[in-house]
Design an enzyme around this catalytic site. Structure first.
Site, short mmCIF file in Angstrom:
data_model
loop_
_atom_site.label_atom_id
_atom_site.label_comp_id
_atom_site.label_asym_id
_atom_site.label_seq_id
_atom_site.Cartn_x
_atom_site.Cartn_y
_atom_site.Cartn_z
N VAL A 11 0.96 -1.10 -0.05
CA VAL A 11 0.12 0.01 0.00
C VAL A 11 0.98 1.12 0.03
O VAL A 11 2.11 1.24 0.46
CB VAL A 11 -0.84 -0.09 1.13
CG1 VAL A 11 -2.01 -1.01 0.97
CG2 VAL A 11 -0.29 -0.27 2.46
N SER A 12 0.45 2.21 -0.44
CA SER A 12 1.28 3.40 -0.74
C SER A 12 1.56 4.48 0.63
O SER A 12 2.34 5.06 0.83
CB SER A 12 0.67 4.32 -1.75
OG SER A 12 0.34 3.84 -2.81
N THR A 13 0.54 4.18 1.76
CA THR A 13 0.68 4.95 2.94
C THR A 13 0.56 3.85 4.04
O THR A 13 -0.17 2.99 3.87
CB THR A 13 -0.15 6.04 3.05
OG1 THR A 13 -1.26 5.64 3.24
CG2 THR A 13 0.02 6.98 1.96
N GLN A 16 -3.24 3.22 5.00
CA GLN A 16 -3.97 2.47 3.94
C GLN A 16 -3.96 1.06 4.59
O GLN A 16 -3.18 0.37 5.16
CB GLN A 16 -3.31 2.23 2.58
CG GLN A 16 -3.77 3.95 1.87
CD GLN A 16 -3.03 3.79 0.50
OE1 GLN A 16 -2.18 3.21 0.24
NE2 GLN A 16 -4.02 4.06 -0.42
#
Length: 182
Positions: A11-13, A16
């Site tokens: 996931v990007s962050t 998330q």
């Protein structure tokens, strides 16, 4: 003897949720990164590559979770399949085993290119939106971290150089320079 079933989740962050990826796939091991796909320095992916052995299967929710540009995607797929590892992208229903399959290579290259294009367009729209918001006076940028700025100033007052301050506080030198310019 069959190998292990291994999941790669990204996931990007940090905020998330990873639960929607591979949640119904039985896995022996899972490697999870919480960072941007454009970042090629992903600790869990590096661990996964070291961990996998011949006859293992790596499961990935979709191609965009593995890589955000075609070149990186093709390199990762080749690196894994050269080790005798099967790679399955669930959303696209694509499986790679290292066999010379021109249609699979075409699909991988095309989908990788589409994801790369999609990301470029999203970033372009984001830049355009920020520019419009700035013109309207609605975009102020990232909020200043007062506590970090105070720590930077305190260390600078002791005579520590800017590079050492950045390393000690785990921030960029640009952040140090901005804090000291105020």
């Amino acid at each position: 003897m069959s190998g292990k079933q291994i999941g790669y989740i990204r996931v990007s962050t940090i905020e998330q949720n990873t639960e929607r990826q591979l949640n119904e796939t039985p896995l022996d091991e899972t490697f999870t990164d919480k960072c941007s796909g454009k970042d090629t320095n992903r600790p869990a992916l590096k661990e996964l590559i070291k961990f996998v052995r011949k006859d293992d299967t790596v499961h990935v929710h979709d191609i965009s979770r593995m890589a955000r540009n075609t070149e990186n995607l093709l390199t990762l797929v080749k690196e894994l399949t050269d080790k005798g590892v099967k790679l399955i992208f669930h959303k696209e229903s694509l499986t790679f085993t290292g066999e010379d399959n021109p249609m699979q290579q075409l699909m991988l290259t095309m989908l990788g290119g589409i994801y790369q294009f999609e990301r470029s367009m999203m970033l372009e729209r984001q830049r355009e939106g920020i520019a419009i918001a700035k013109l309207k006076g609605k975009y102020k940028g990232k909020p200043v971290n007062i506590e970090l700025n105070e720590s930077i100033c305190a260390l600078a007052n002791t005579g520590i150089n800017k590079s050492q301050i950045a390393k000690q506080l785990n921030c960029s030198r640009t952040t140090v320079y901005k804090a000291l310019s105020n």
